[in-house]
Design a protein around this motif. Structure first.
Motif, PDB file in Angstrom:
ATOM      1  N   GLU A  14      26.291  19.014 -44.696  1.00 27.26           N
ATOM      2  CA  GLU A  14      27.728  19.303 -44.804  1.00 27.26           C
ATOM      3  C   GLU A  14      27.941  20.691 -45.412  1.00 27.26           C
ATOM      4  O   GLU A  14      28.755  21.472 -44.926  1.00 27.26           O
ATOM      5  CB  GLU A  14      28.409  18.236 -45.653  1.00 27.26           C
ATOM      6  N   TYR A  15      27.209  21.001 -46.477  1.00 24.70           N
ATOM      7  CA  TYR A  15      27.315  22.302 -47.129  1.00 24.70           C
ATOM      8  C   TYR A  15      27.010  23.432 -46.147  1.00 24.70           C
ATOM      9  O   TYR A  15      27.665  24.468 -46.161  1.00 24.70           O
ATOM     10  CB  TYR A  15      26.361  22.358 -48.330  1.00 24.70           C
ATOM     11  N   ASP A  17      27.371  23.238 -42.969  1.00 27.28           N
ATOM     12  CA  ASP A  17      28.236  23.072 -41.810  1.00 27.28           C
ATOM     13  C   ASP A  17      27.437  22.805 -40.530  1.00 27.28           C
ATOM     14  O   ASP A  17      27.592  23.474 -39.511  1.00 27.28           O
ATOM     15  CB  ASP A  17      29.145  24.298 -41.626  1.00 27.28           C
ATOM     16  N   SER A  19      25.091  19.347 -38.426  1.00 23.71           N
ATOM     17  CA  SER A  19      24.818  17.913 -38.403  1.00 23.71           C
ATOM     18  C   SER A  19      23.524  17.628 -39.159  1.00 23.71           C
ATOM     19  O   SER A  19      22.678  18.517 -39.347  1.00 23.71           O
ATOM     20  CB  SER A  19      24.695  17.411 -36.963  1.00 23.71           C
TER      21      SER A  19
END
Length: 70
Positions: A14-15, A17, A19
């Motif tokens: 997530e950090y 950006d 998957s």
């Protein structure tokens, strides 16, 4: 797989950006070439924060061991 490790991996993805699958693929491809995938200080600091938040105490020395009961 250790639950806290999976949570940290999801947080790192997530950090960055991307998957989780893309993160794992990139880490493995770098490892297969003997390279380190994540080297910038900002991302490494974020990873350390995620390790603390999710209580990840495992290190590379714990690899190939099953820390959770079956």
């Amino acid at each position: 797989m250790d639950k806290s490790l999976l949570k940290v991996m999801k947080g790192v993805a997530e950090y960055m950006d991307m998957s989780l699958a893309d993160l794992v693929e990139g880490l493995l491809l770098h490892a297969l070439e003997g390279e380190t995938a994540i080297v910038d200080a900002e991302t490494l600091a974020a990873i350390e924060q995620l390790r603390t938040v999710y209580g990840l105490e495992l290190t590379s020395a714990d690899a190939h061991k099953n820390p959770e009961p079956d």
